[in-house]
Design a protein around this motif. Structure first.
Motif, short mmCIF file in Angstrom:
data_model
loop_
_atom_site.label_atom_id
_atom_site.label_comp_id
_atom_site.label_asym_id
_atom_site.label_seq_id
_atom_site.Cartn_x
_atom_site.Cartn_y
_atom_site.Cartn_z
N GLY A 150 -79.60 42.42 -24.53
CA GLY A 150 -78.56 43.16 -24.08
C GLY A 150 -78.02 44.17 -24.36
O GLY A 150 -77.38 45.44 -23.91
N LYS A 151 -78.13 44.34 -26.04
CA LYS A 151 -77.06 45.47 -26.69
C LYS A 151 -78.07 47.05 -25.92
O LYS A 151 -76.90 47.96 -26.26
CB LYS A 151 -77.22 45.85 -28.32
N PHE A 152 -79.42 46.91 -25.81
CA PHE A 152 -80.15 47.53 -25.56
C PHE A 152 -79.70 48.35 -24.24
O PHE A 152 -79.72 50.16 -24.63
CB PHE A 152 -82.21 47.72 -25.99
N LEU A 153 -79.69 47.39 -23.79
CA LEU A 153 -79.30 47.70 -22.05
C LEU A 153 -78.51 49.04 -22.25
O LEU A 153 -78.02 49.40 -21.05
CB LEU A 153 -80.12 46.89 -21.27
N HIS A 154 -77.07 47.45 -22.08
CA HIS A 154 -75.89 47.86 -22.52
C HIS A 154 -75.25 48.50 -22.25
O HIS A 154 -74.51 49.62 -22.25
CB HIS A 154 -75.38 46.61 -22.06
N LYS A 155 -75.43 49.43 -24.51
CA LYS A 155 -74.90 49.78 -25.08
C LYS A 155 -72.97 49.62 -25.19
O LYS A 155 -72.70 50.17 -25.22
CB LYS A 155 -75.26 51.40 -24.92
N PRO A 156 -73.21 48.28 -25.42
CA PRO A 156 -71.67 47.93 -25.12
C PRO A 156 -70.54 48.05 -26.12
O PRO A 156 -70.87 49.08 -27.21
CB PRO A 156 -71.28 46.44 -25.09
N SER A 157 -69.17 48.93 -25.49
CA SER A 157 -68.17 49.24 -26.88
C SER A 157 -67.68 47.87 -26.84
O SER A 157 -67.42 47.84 -28.66
CB SER A 157 -67.18 49.56 -25.84
N ILE A 158 -67.95 46.52 -26.93
CA ILE A 158 -67.40 45.21 -27.16
C ILE A 158 -68.15 44.15 -27.37
O ILE A 158 -68.83 44.73 -25.93
CB ILE A 158 -66.06 45.00 -26.88
N ILE A 159 -68.87 43.47 -28.75
CA ILE A 159 -69.91 42.44 -28.04
C ILE A 159 -68.76 41.89 -28.56
O ILE A 159 -68.35 41.26 -29.07
CB ILE A 159 -70.75 42.64 -29.36
N HIS A 160 -69.58 40.37 -28.15
CA HIS A 160 -68.61 39.06 -28.30
C HIS A 160 -69.31 37.72 -28.16
O HIS A 160 -69.65 37.75 -27.14
CB HIS A 160 -67.26 39.05 -26.87
N PHE A 161 -69.29 37.32 -29.49
CA PHE A 161 -70.33 36.01 -29.62
C PHE A 161 -69.43 35.16 -29.96
O PHE A 161 -68.64 34.53 -30.70
CB PHE A 161 -71.39 36.31 -30.87
N SER A 162 -69.52 34.03 -28.56
CA SER A 162 -69.09 32.99 -28.59
C SER A 162 -70.07 31.46 -29.04
O SER A 162 -70.88 31.66 -28.67
CB SER A 162 -68.25 32.41 -27.41
N GLY A 163 -70.08 31.15 -30.30
CA GLY A 163 -70.24 30.08 -30.43
C GLY A 163 -70.68 29.80 -32.06
O GLY A 163 -69.28 29.41 -32.25
#
Length: 288
Positions: A150-163
């Motif tokens: 996911g981080k490789f494909l999207h290179k997001p500005s924000i990563i949100h981990f819910s867990g």
């Protein structure tokens, strides 16, 4: 069309100072930026050695940012265009993408991750600058492999981990949706290199402050929790944070507003969220 300088500054303010200076050195080979990078490194080293106070560090950082902005304002259009190309951003474009990762394995306490995602989506849609944010489709029951992909494909500005977290690890899911403890040394590897595109990370999980500190050492903002946080409080924090972000506030301002609103609705839980950057806890401050 928007001035390229505005697009550059919008991106720069969400990244670490040293990362911005390194990009400028690569594009311009200007010794002024090399000097600024040396001054930045000296400032950080002095702070960690405790030879300067937090107040002196904050003043020094503010001066460095002011100098950087001043230098950029004097750059030629050719240099600014070259810098935009390196940042892979079109002039006038500053949309931030958000990658939502959820892990609620069947053999641990269930979480309302789907509900949290829906509340975040609605909060963003209600903001005045909602077109500046794009909430990507959620990655549910996220495995380590799915996170990396996911981080490789999207290179997001924000990563949100819910867990969930345990203090020393984050709980990812396995292919059979059982929990998998991912320890801090592995977390550092998982998040390695995100500072080239990520502005901030949200670890909406109990006891995630230690992991937040480790990730923040890359020069990105990270929100973590220093104690257990209930599902309702965690969701309030997410909702209010993204509403503020969608209204045009930056990461730090959005965190501060969300924290105050959480205080007004759930005072007992308002002390749990922490904000980190550069491995330094910004809130609550060390002096608090």
């Amino acid at each position: 069309m928007m001035n390229p300088l505005i697009s550059i500054l919008d991106i720069f303010y969400g990244r670490s100072l040293d990362e911005n200076l390194r990009d400028l050195i690569a594009v311009t080979n200007n010794n002024n930026y090399r000097l600024k990078l040396m001054q930045y490194n000296s400032l950080v080293n002095n702070f960690f050695k405790r030879t300067i106070t937090k107040e002196a560090f904050d003043v020094g950082m503010a001066n460095e940012w002011e100098a950087l902005t001043s230098f950029l304002e004097r750059e030629s259009p050719e240099i600014l265009t070259r810098l935009l190309k390196k940042l892979n951003v079109k002039p006038g474009s500053s949309q931030k993408t958000i990658l939502f990762l959820a892990s609620s394995p069947t053999n641990v306490a269930p979480l309302q991750t789907g509900y949290e995602y829906d509340k975040i989506k609605a909060a963003i849609a209600s903001g005045q600058n909602r077109e500046q944010l794009e909430l990507l489709p959620p990655v549910l029951a996220v495995t380590v492999e799915a996170f990396l992909r996911g981080k490789f494909l999207h290179k997001p500005s924000i990563i949100h981990f819910s867990g969930h977290a345990t203090g020393n690890s984050l709980l990812f899911s396995t292919d059979t949706n059982q929990h998998k403890e991912v320890t801090e040394d592995v977390i550092k590897e998982l998040f390695k290199g995100i500072n080239t595109y990520v502005q901030g990370v949200i670890l909406n999980a109990c006891y995630s402050a230690s992991q937040a500190k480790a990730i923040a050492e890359q020069g990105v903002y990270v929100i973590g929790m220093n104690a257990p946080i209930t599902d309702p409080a965690a969701i309030i924090l997410s909702e209010k944070f993204y509403k503020a972000l969608s209204d045009g506030q930056n990461f730090e301002q959005a965190f501060d507003q969300a924290r105050v609103l959480l205080l007004s609705e759930n005072k007992l839980q308002s002390h749990v969220p922490e904000l980190w950057k550069d491995g330094i806890r910004l809130y609550p401050s060390a002096a608090a």
